[in-house]
Design a protein around this motif. Structure first.
Motif, PDB file in Angstrom:
ATOM      1  N   GLY A 194       9.505 -29.956 -39.403  1.00  0.00           N
ATOM      2  CA  GLY A 194       9.639 -31.329 -38.934  1.00  0.00           C
ATOM      3  C   GLY A 194      10.332 -32.256 -39.895  1.00  0.00           C
ATOM      4  N   CYS A 195      10.580 -31.807 -41.115  1.00  0.00           N
ATOM      5  CA  CYS A 195      11.276 -32.643 -42.103  1.00  0.00           C
ATOM      6  C   CYS A 195      12.723 -32.866 -41.656  1.00  0.00           C
ATOM      7  N   THR A 210       2.645 -39.098 -46.326  1.00  0.00           N
ATOM      8  CA  THR A 210       3.546 -37.958 -46.124  1.00  0.00           C
ATOM      9  C   THR A 210       3.968 -37.326 -47.443  1.00  0.00           C
ATOM     10  N   ASN A 211       4.360 -36.063 -47.343  1.00  0.00           N
ATOM     11  CA  ASN A 211       4.951 -35.305 -48.455  1.00  0.00           C
ATOM     12  C   ASN A 211       4.054 -35.278 -49.681  1.00  0.00           C
ATOM     13  N   GLU A 223       1.444 -29.388 -45.719  1.00  0.00           N
ATOM     14  CA  GLU A 223       1.366 -28.121 -44.993  1.00  0.00           C
ATOM     15  C   GLU A 223      -0.060 -27.637 -44.788  1.00  0.00           C
ATOM     16  N   GLY A 224      -1.005 -28.103 -45.602  1.00  0.00           N
ATOM     17  CA  GLY A 224      -2.376 -27.622 -45.485  1.00  0.00           C
ATOM     18  C   GLY A 224      -3.224 -28.361 -44.481  1.00  0.00           C
ATOM     19  N   LEU A 225      -2.674 -29.398 -43.839  1.00  0.00           N
ATOM     20  CA  LEU A 225      -3.468 -30.175 -42.890  1.00  0.00           C
ATOM     21  C   LEU A 225      -3.494 -29.517 -41.515  1.00  0.00           C
ATOM     22  N   LYS A 232       9.194 -31.858 -51.687  1.00  0.00           N
ATOM     23  CA  LYS A 232       9.573 -31.237 -50.422  1.00  0.00           C
ATOM     24  C   LYS A 232      10.836 -30.379 -50.551  1.00  0.00           C
ATOM     25  N   GLN A 233      10.754 -29.358 -51.399  1.00  0.00           N
ATOM     26  CA  GLN A 233      11.892 -28.450 -51.545  1.00  0.00           C
ATOM     27  C   GLN A 233      11.855 -27.392 -50.442  1.00  0.00           C
TER      28      GLN A 233
END
Length: 682
Positions: free
Chosen positions: A390-391, A195-196, A220-222, A359-360
């Protein structure tokens, strides 16, 4: 003849001695390697103070374990070590390396020479560069934890050679590239956390099936099956193309043209599109433009109507929500309350200040998040906020800190936000305005020590077992000790130590929360929030201190042992004919019971179900009483407290007396990195 025989024997002995001396000289010197490591990572020689004399294996050096005179384990977590690990490459018999929670840096390449490694825990450091391809040479590796570093680049395909791997933790780095199918190549893999990061492309189906989409959240690119975004053909190049094309680390460099089709179709594609295809494209584009225009009009109208009537409607929504008992968070008024008189620009007011690059997000993302109120504490209201991606984070809206000036607030937040430790809740970001202050933390999903101890007491309750209590108390002690050590010169305390501020993460590890927030209040207000955890001298000095933190921790420890609240005065003394004491706090009550030699009555009845733990409970009781000494100078330091608890810690709760129970129902014990695998069993 005898002379010749003697000469021959002497020559043979001399030769053997020379060969053995040469062989000894060729053996790696583990002690020298560790001394070099100490010189590079412990500049002041304080953290590894006993690494000075004798042999590393015979002198009981801190964190060093040996077998047959060779170093096989190095366990030095959370010591604030800083520097490279190059010298450890000489420890070719190393099986376990646990250096998590330090500030080590450099690359990981030297460690790939430790070919016997089985357990590698390097989370929470500052390693950079790529995960080296040579990691594939560590054929015996079982656990790999490189999370919370600054690693970049792709996952090397050589990792697929490590067929014994049980755990891979690579979360919270800056890793990129497409994901290999780890599930297919690593049949023993049980835990995967990616993750992240910045991975992109199609997620292998086998990986998703085995570990779920949560294992790759925050990339985000997955793309892939729901709930991941739908993949386009660019996310998964055809096999023919992938065999001829090297995929770049930047998604923007992916090929933008299709690969030549089957034989017979290539020539047709060169001639142009058919009439039907052109008509279909025009219609599709028109539909897309119409949808976009509709959304734009709806957004613009909704925004204007919200601006015109937001005052009354938002108040009405909040009022009705409150009346119905809904726990939704309404932060939309943060902007309206952000007016500042301390030279704050509009741009600055609208920004969250983050402490790392992980993860900003923007303030607007936080205000749009769906949220649930978790509770109101002494320093503010806490919400669980789920962002659109979803974070999940925890957000605290501070109260009683509004008079604090911006410069002072930022100084405190800088102190709090830069401190890292596995037993401290991570402050990710903050927002400052004169009338509104928000703190954004990692969300911890398993509640608090307070709720585990006191919630639902009575029939049917699952009790908190002895091992778990010790593990949680030890974690809290380590986190508090880290605060005191980091700010020993400034004497900065935590200021609000209590069981409700000991939170549990998803693995059941205890983390101290609310560090530094009491410093934003006046001492009188801060101490009023301590209640039964307040040290005796604070009534006169009206000050927060590290020694007072130790007292508060002692009260917490007695709370864990007795199962009683700090201000719960009901006493079993009455049962044996004496008059019940009123208005006596927990430490005084415990002292009185111990003084009257009724020590067994001190302990929580839930603990008395377990056998063969009397000695450990008594030892913990003595630690608690040492912490709550009435004179501050007689209390131990938190580092000493943590060491005392470590020395009496048990590894597994015994079975309850007279019961045949499934102990997995009763234990929330965290898996500790250095004990989750028995080194001798491999």
């Amino acid at each position: 003849m005898q002379a010749h025989a003697f000469a021959f024997v002497f020559s043979a002995v001399s030769l053997l001695y020379s060969l053995s001396a040469s062989a000894a000289a060729l053996l790696p010197n583990d002690t020298d390697a560790l001394l070099q490591f100490r010189s590079q990572t412990d500049a002041h020689g304080i953290l590894l103070a006993n690494w000075t004399t004798g042999n590393a294996c015979s002198a009981s050096w801190r964190g060093v374990r040996c077998i047959h005179g060779r170093v096989t384990a190095l366990i030095l977590p959370s010591l604030d070590l800083r520097g490279p690990v190059d010298s450890l490459a000489r420890l070719d018999q190393l099986r376990l390396l646990d250096l998590h929670g330090n500030r080590l840096n450099g690359t990981l390449l030297p460690l790939t020479r430790c070919s016997n490694l089985k357990l590698l825990y390097l989370a929470g450091n500052d390693f950079s560069g790529e995960v080296p391809a040579d990691i594939g040479s560590l054929k015996r590796l079982l656990r790999l934890d490189l999370s919370d570093n600054n690693l970049r680049g792709p996952i090397p395909r050589q990792i697929l050679n490590l067929t014994r791997l049980l755990t891979i933790r690579l979360q919270n780095n800056v890793l990129a590239g497409q994901l290999p199918d780890l599930s297919a190549a690593l049949p023993e893999l049980r835990e995967l956390n990616l993750t992240n990061n910045e991975f992109y492309g199609r997620v292998p189906f086998g990986l998703l099936k085995k570990f779920g989409s949560r294992s790759v959240a925050g990339n985000e690119g997955l793309c892939g099956p729901n709930p991941l975004p739908v993949c386009s053909f660019l996310d998964a190049p055809p096999a023919a193309a992938s065999a001829q094309t090297v995929v770049q680390s930047n998604p923007s460099s992916l090929p933008t043209s299709t690969v030549a089709g089957p034989a017979g179709k290539e020539e047709e594609s060169r001639k142009g599109l058919s009439t039907g295809s052109i008509v279909a494209i025009v219609v599709a584009n028109s539909v897309v433009l119409l949808v976009i225009a509709s959304f734009a009009v709806a957004y613009y109208c909704g925004r204007n109507s919200g601006d015109n009537g937001s005052s009354s409607s938002s108040k009405g929504r909040r009022r009705s929500s409150s009346n119905s008992g809904d726990k939704k968070m309404y932060l939309n008024d943060v902007r309206g309350r952000g007016g500042d008189s301390d030279s704050t620009t509009t741009t600055n007011r609208s920004k969250l200040v983050f402490f790392d690059r992980r993860k900003q997000f923007e303030l607007e993302d936080l205000l749009r998040a769906s949220a649930e109120m978790l509770g109101k504490g002494s320093l503010g209201t806490v919400y669980k906020a789920v962002l659109e991606d979803g974070c999940t984070v925890a957000v605290k809206r501070l109260k009683d800190a509004n008079p604090c000036a911006r410069k002072e607030f930022e100084q405190y937040m800088d102190l709090v936000g830069k401190l890292r430790h596995p037993n401290l809740v991570h402050l990710r970001a903050y927002y400052y305005a004169k009338e509104e202050k928000l703190l954004v933390y990692d969300y911890l999903s398993n509640g608090s020590l307070y709720s585990l101890l006191h919630a639902n007491r009575g029939p049917g309750r699952i009790p908190l077992d002895w091992t778990t209590r010790i593990s949680l108390v030890l974690g809290a002690a380590r986190g508090l000790a880290r605060i005191h050590e980091e700010y020993s010169g400034l004497k900065i305390p935590h200021g609000n130590v209590k069981s409700s501020n000991v939170l549990l993460d998803k693995n059941g590890v205890a983390c101290i929360s609310d560090f530094g927030l009491a410093l934003l209040l006046s001492p009188v207000h801060a101490m009023a929030r301590l209640g039964g955890y307040s040290a005796p001298e604070q009534g006169e000095t009206k000050r927060l201190s590290q020694k007072a933190d130790v007292y508060s921790f002692g009260v917490l420890l007695l709370e864990v042992l007795t199962g009683r609240l700090p201000l719960q005065y009901r006493s079993p003394i009455r049962a044996r004919g004496a008059e019940e004491e009123q208005g006596v706090d927990l430490p005084k009550w415990v002292r009185s019971v111990v003084r009257d030699e009724w020590t067994a009555e001190v302990f929580d009845p839930e603990l008395l179900r377990y056998k063969n733990i009397e000695e450990e409970m008594m030892a913990m009781l003595h630690v608690g009483l040492a912490c709550v000494a009435e004179k501050a100078e007689k209390r131990p330091t938190m580092s000493e407290v943590a060491k005392m608890i470590e020395d009496i810690r048990v590894e597994q709760s015994p079975s309850p007396l007279g019961e045949d129970l499934d102990e997995s129902r009763y234990s929330l014990s965290p898996s500790v990195a250095t004990t989750e695998d028995n080194l001798a069993s491999y």
